[in-house]
Design a protein around this motif. Sequence first.
Motif, PDB file in Angstrom:
ATOM      1  N   VAL A 294      26.088  49.791  12.241  1.00 45.96           N
ATOM      2  CA  VAL A 294      27.363  49.066  12.201  1.00 45.96           C
ATOM      3  C   VAL A 294      28.418  49.922  11.511  1.00 45.96           C
ATOM      4  N   TYR A 295      28.021  50.543  10.414  1.00 49.72           N
ATOM      5  CA  TYR A 295      28.932  51.428   9.709  1.00 49.72           C
ATOM      6  C   TYR A 295      29.369  52.587  10.609  1.00 49.72           C
ATOM      7  N   GLY A 296      28.441  53.108  11.400  1.00 52.62           N
ATOM      8  CA  GLY A 296      28.774  54.193  12.303  1.00 52.62           C
ATOM      9  C   GLY A 296      29.819  53.788  13.329  1.00 52.62           C
ATOM     10  N   PHE A 297      29.693  52.581  13.847  1.00 55.16           N
ATOM     11  CA  PHE A 297      30.673  52.061  14.820  1.00 55.16           C
ATOM     12  C   PHE A 297      32.056  51.973  14.176  1.00 55.16           C
ATOM     13  N   ILE A 298      32.113  51.390  12.985  1.00 57.23           N
ATOM     14  CA  ILE A 298      33.393  51.203  12.308  1.00 57.23           C
ATOM     15  C   ILE A 298      33.999  52.546  11.905  1.00 57.23           C
ATOM     16  N   ALA A 299      33.153  53.451  11.432  1.00 56.81           N
ATOM     17  CA  ALA A 299      33.645  54.730  10.916  1.00 56.81           C
ATOM     18  C   ALA A 299      34.324  55.569  11.986  1.00 56.81           C
ATOM     19  N   PHE A 300      33.909  55.426  13.244  1.00 54.13           N
ATOM     20  CA  PHE A 300      34.446  56.262  14.313  1.00 54.13           C
ATOM     21  C   PHE A 300      35.586  55.576  15.065  1.00 54.13           C
ATOM     22  N   LEU A 301      36.090  54.471  14.518  1.00 54.20           N
ATOM     23  CA  LEU A 301      37.300  53.881  15.091  1.00 54.20           C
ATOM     24  C   LEU A 301      38.468  54.832  14.877  1.00 54.20           C
ATOM     25  N   PRO A 302      39.431  54.867  15.821  1.00 55.16           N
ATOM     26  CA  PRO A 302      39.514  54.087  17.060  1.00 55.16           C
ATOM     27  C   PRO A 302      38.778  54.717  18.243  1.00 55.16           C
ATOM     28  N   TRP A 303      38.160  55.895  18.035  1.00 58.60           N
ATOM     29  CA  TRP A 303      37.632  56.661  19.162  1.00 58.60           C
ATOM     30  C   TRP A 303      36.387  56.044  19.770  1.00 58.60           C
ATOM     31  N   VAL A 304      35.682  55.216  19.007  1.00 58.53           N
ATOM     32  CA  VAL A 304      34.505  54.574  19.576  1.00 58.53           C
ATOM     33  C   VAL A 304      34.897  53.624  20.705  1.00 58.53           C
ATOM     34  N   LEU A 305      36.160  53.217  20.734  1.00 53.04           N
ATOM     35  CA  LEU A 305      36.637  52.326  21.790  1.00 53.04           C
ATOM     36  C   LEU A 305      36.743  53.031  23.140  1.00 53.04           C
ATOM     37  N   PHE A 306      36.624  54.368  23.150  1.00 50.24           N
ATOM     38  CA  PHE A 306      36.600  55.112  24.408  1.00 50.24           C
ATOM     39  C   PHE A 306      35.207  55.088  25.040  1.00 50.24           C
ATOM     40  N   ALA A 307      34.208  54.673  24.263  1.00 52.97           N
ATOM     41  CA  ALA A 307      32.829  54.692  24.754  1.00 52.97           C
ATOM     42  C   ALA A 307      32.603  53.807  25.982  1.00 52.97           C
ATOM     43  N   PRO A 308      33.188  52.602  26.054  1.00 53.81           N
ATOM     44  CA  PRO A 308      32.946  51.781  27.253  1.00 53.81           C
ATOM     45  C   PRO A 308      33.312  52.479  28.557  1.00 53.81           C
ATOM     46  N   ALA A 309      34.381  53.285  28.533  1.00 50.37           N
ATOM     47  CA  ALA A 309      34.763  53.999  29.760  1.00 50.37           C
ATOM     48  C   ALA A 309      33.681  54.975  30.173  1.00 50.37           C
ATOM     49  N   LEU A 310      33.021  55.609  29.192  1.00 53.24           N
ATOM     50  CA  LEU A 310      31.918  56.514  29.504  1.00 53.24           C
ATOM     51  C   LEU A 310      30.685  55.738  29.950  1.00 53.24           C
ATOM     52  N   ALA A 311      30.498  54.547  29.365  1.00 54.79           N
ATOM     53  CA  ALA A 311      29.328  53.740  29.721  1.00 54.79           C
ATOM     54  C   ALA A 311      29.357  53.340  31.194  1.00 54.79           C
ATOM     55  N   THR A 312      30.559  53.158  31.723  1.00 54.60           N
ATOM     56  CA  THR A 312      30.667  52.808  33.149  1.00 54.60           C
ATOM     57  C   THR A 312      30.331  53.993  34.046  1.00 54.60           C
TER      58      THR A 312
END
Length: 505
Positions: A294-312
């Motif tokens: 959870v900390y890893g997700f928060i720490a990499f904001l805002p760039w972690v929000l680009f992950a869904p585009a890669l997931a597709t």
Amino acid sequence: MAAIEPEATGFEPESAVRKMSGFSLKPAERRALLTILCALLAVRILAMFWYPFVDSTEARYAEIARKMLETGDWITPQFDYGVPFWGKPPLHTWMSALGMKIFGVSHFGARFLFLIASLGLLAVCYVWVRKLRGHDLALVAIAVMASAGLFYGASAFVVTDMAMVLGTTMSMAGFYACLADKSSHRVWGYLFFAGLAVGLLAKGPVAVVLTGIPIFLWVVIGNRWRQLLRLPWITGTLLTGLIALPWYLLAEAKTPGFLNYFIIGEHYKRFLETGWQGDLYGSAHARAKGMIWVYGFIAFLPWVLFAPALATRGRQVLEIFRKDRTGWHSYLLAWTLSPLILFTPAANILPAYVLPGIPAAAILLVSVWAGIFGQPGRKTRAWVAVSMIGVAVVVFGLTTVAFFFPNTLNVRSERELVQKALETSPDIAINYWGDRSYSAEFYTQGRLRYIADSATLEALKSNDVRDALAVYSHDIPRLKDRLEAGFVDLGRFNRRHLFVEPPLQ
């Protein structure tokens, strides 16, 4: 996964590397990116001056460094005068104390060399990625890295983690480049060992473990054992020992018991014993196991929000990894996951523990994104700019509010209270009722006394010094009679009220 082939991974000319990565920026885009990076740096420097030291973490380390500078003891950091601080090696304390020696005892002085360390880390990553993937991809990668929430916050923060991450990044970049660069592999190899020494002096053996996990996984999975012979093991190990070992020996000789507490307590019991009671300098940070993700997700904001585009584009992502004969992407992935793997079973963790993986996460995100989407389109450029500017705006806003309206954010700092007490009288004796405040110690430069019983409080009235007393709001009712008899309430400053005696007759 195939082993690295030197012919395939040797550092190529810039034009060839850019063609290989399929990624380039227009001159105007480079200028815009550099402009935003300069704006981020300006905001961070402003925060170094404006944002107060907050209890307990940053204020504690800043005060330990101030005591080092005051006492002249550069071997043993002191938790309190005459009380050794065994919790961490001294690199961060040296950095902060040296900064204050150069620039004076201040926010900027204490934080300055941490900013230099973070800029050095970015420079290492830029040179490394530029040689492997080209100038433009390297520029975008360090832009993402520099503006990741946790990295940006820690980039000029008096704490152990940024100094350690400088070491782990030196080691990880040096290791891969040593295996890939035929022309100067020994230089990169020595960077690997120098990074280990930096990590050992910044946070101890955990830095070696954080480096060893991804390297071990990458070597085993890719069957790269023969490439390990390229490292200068004998001279490199001597280099690490010459840099790091003398302080450990001097510290144990000066304060016997240090090694037992530091190695066993801080590196075993702290992480594996829930609610560990052996901490000499505070309380353990008990968290649910697995919270590090959870900390890893928060720490990499805002760039972690680009992950869904890669997931597709999951199949394309897997194809990038499958076709990568150099092991570049798998190396970055193992590096990113290293702190998450290490601290998943840990019972006592902090968000900063994910910081060693952020450089790799930023480079991996940009590299995979370029591999799938190629040239940055208009939408990508817009979102990158908005993300970076957004980070700067948030930090600038918080810094401004903390400086001008500290009570609005409920910042746990005693700066305003101490300033008010000293405005009342420069020679006033400042006393604190209740628990310890490191920020108050820093702002009073150690001229602070703690009171824990009514008799000592009563004695303040009879001494021939004008006293100030800081008291938590919830403690005022039980001290009301004594306070009303000899003090004037100057109001609430964050968590405490400030009471002062009338001027001496």
